[in-house]
Motif scaffolding. Structure first.
Motif, short mmCIF file in Angstrom:
data_model
loop_
_atom_site.label_atom_id
_atom_site.label_comp_id
_atom_site.label_asym_id
_atom_site.label_seq_id
_atom_site.Cartn_x
_atom_site.Cartn_y
_atom_site.Cartn_z
N GLY A 22 96.01 -7.76 46.42
CA GLY A 22 96.72 -6.86 47.32
C GLY A 22 95.80 -6.05 48.19
O GLY A 22 94.62 -5.82 47.87
N LEU A 23 96.33 -5.58 49.31
CA LEU A 23 95.62 -4.71 50.26
C LEU A 23 96.44 -3.43 50.44
O LEU A 23 97.67 -3.48 50.52
CB LEU A 23 95.43 -5.40 51.60
N THR A 24 95.75 -2.30 50.52
CA THR A 24 96.41 -1.01 50.70
C THR A 24 95.73 -0.24 51.83
O THR A 24 94.50 -0.21 51.92
CB THR A 24 96.36 -0.17 49.41
N PHE A 25 96.56 0.38 52.68
CA PHE A 25 96.04 1.24 53.74
C PHE A 25 96.99 2.42 53.91
O PHE A 25 98.20 2.23 54.07
CB PHE A 25 95.92 0.48 55.06
N VAL A 50 91.39 -2.75 48.14
CA VAL A 50 91.86 -4.05 47.68
C VAL A 50 92.01 -3.97 46.16
O VAL A 50 91.27 -3.26 45.48
CB VAL A 50 90.88 -5.17 48.11
N ASP A 51 92.98 -4.69 45.64
CA ASP A 51 93.21 -4.70 44.20
C ASP A 51 93.77 -6.06 43.79
O ASP A 51 94.16 -6.87 44.65
CB ASP A 51 94.19 -3.59 43.79
N GLY A 52 93.80 -6.31 42.51
CA GLY A 52 94.32 -7.60 42.07
C GLY A 52 94.39 -7.72 40.56
O GLY A 52 93.94 -6.85 39.81
N ARG A 53 94.99 -8.83 40.14
CA ARG A 53 95.06 -9.17 38.72
C ARG A 53 94.96 -10.68 38.59
O ARG A 53 95.58 -11.42 39.36
CB ARG A 53 96.37 -8.69 38.10
N VAL A 54 94.17 -11.12 37.62
CA VAL A 54 94.01 -12.55 37.35
C VAL A 54 94.28 -12.78 35.86
O VAL A 54 93.65 -12.15 35.01
CB VAL A 54 92.60 -13.05 37.71
#
Length: 262
Positions: A22-25, A50-54
């Motif tokens: 994901g992207l956040t602004f 930026v964030d994420g999960r795998v």
């Protein structure tokens, strides 16, 4: 203060099974404002990241988030009292000379966190790390603290015996340690616990915490807390509970504590 304008953008793309990036602004602009009859320039705050999960190997997942912030402060130094007699007694945020006062400075900040989780049928483990720089700010958001690093680990074992009660129980431990951004120890604790699921959707948790922390340069040992928590679900929308707690800690008068120097 006067009016402000906020813009928030969030984008997220899923992939594989329960994985995403994901992207956040976010951006907030504060208008100029009047204070005690004087007009002061407004400010702005921008956060991007930026964030994420795998998920991998069936029982593992890795979550992460990296954020940057850029803030231009309003120019109104009298809004925050930084004197030791009446205010917070802290003039500078960090070793770079950024001030606590709202004096029109521009600040760049950084924050990150990451977590590795193992979750199987009878055992789980959760390892997490936080890193927030002294100048990190979130005008559109909720940040409880900055200027710290924290490492935490939790693990537990679950049991589901083939009997009426307890229908389920688990035991585990939580461990955590916090440093400030100069590398000084601030707080640490270990908390073992055990939880039982009894009849009638009633739970019982027993835990004991051992901790120590540094407050304004003084190391406080012997912080202990023993708790018993018993929640009961009466309806899907209603849960009541009983909590008993016994606390032991060293009591230190704040007047006798020296200010930490870096």
């Amino acid at each position: 203060m006067e009016e402000s304008i906020s813009n928030i953008v969030r984008a997220r793309q899923t992939f594989w099974r329960n994985s995403y990036v994901g992207l956040t602004f976010t951006d907030r602009r504060v208008d100029d404002f009047n204070l005690d009859g004087d007009k002061h320039p407004g400010g702005s705050g921008t956060v991007y990241g930026v964030d994420g999960r795998v998920r991998f190997a069936r029982s593992y997942s890795f979550e992460w988030q990296v954020l940057g912030s850029y803030v231009t402060e309003p120019n109104a130094p009298d809004l925050i009292d930084t004197t030791k007699a009446d205010g917070i007694g802290q003039v500078y945020l960090d070793d770079d000379g950024h001030t606590v006062a709202l004096d029109g400075e521009s600040l760049r900040g950084f924050a990150a966190n990451a977590a590795l989780t193992y979750n199987a049928r009878h055992i789980y483990s959760y390892l997490q790390y936080f890193d927030n720089s002294p100048t990190f700010r979130t005008d559109n958001g909720f940040t409880t603290r900055n200027a710290f690093r924290q490492g935490s680990w939790s693990m537990g074992i679950n049991f589901s015996p083939d009997r009426e009660w307890p229908s389920e129980w688990n035991t585990g431990v939580d461990v955590s340690r916090i440093w400030d951004y100069s590398g000084h120890f601030r707080d640490e604790w270990v908390r073992p616990f055990v939880f039982f699921m009894l009849k009638g959707q009633t739970g019982l948790e027993l835990s004991h915490l051992e901790s120590r922390e540094r407050y304004r340069g003084v190391l406080i040992n012997g912080i202990r807390r023993t708790e018993s928590i018993s929640p009961r679900e009466l309806r899907r929308w209603l849960t009541v509970g009983l909590r008993l707690s016994s606390d032991t800690a060293s009591i230190v008068k704040s007047r006798s504590l020296p200010t930490v120097s870096h």
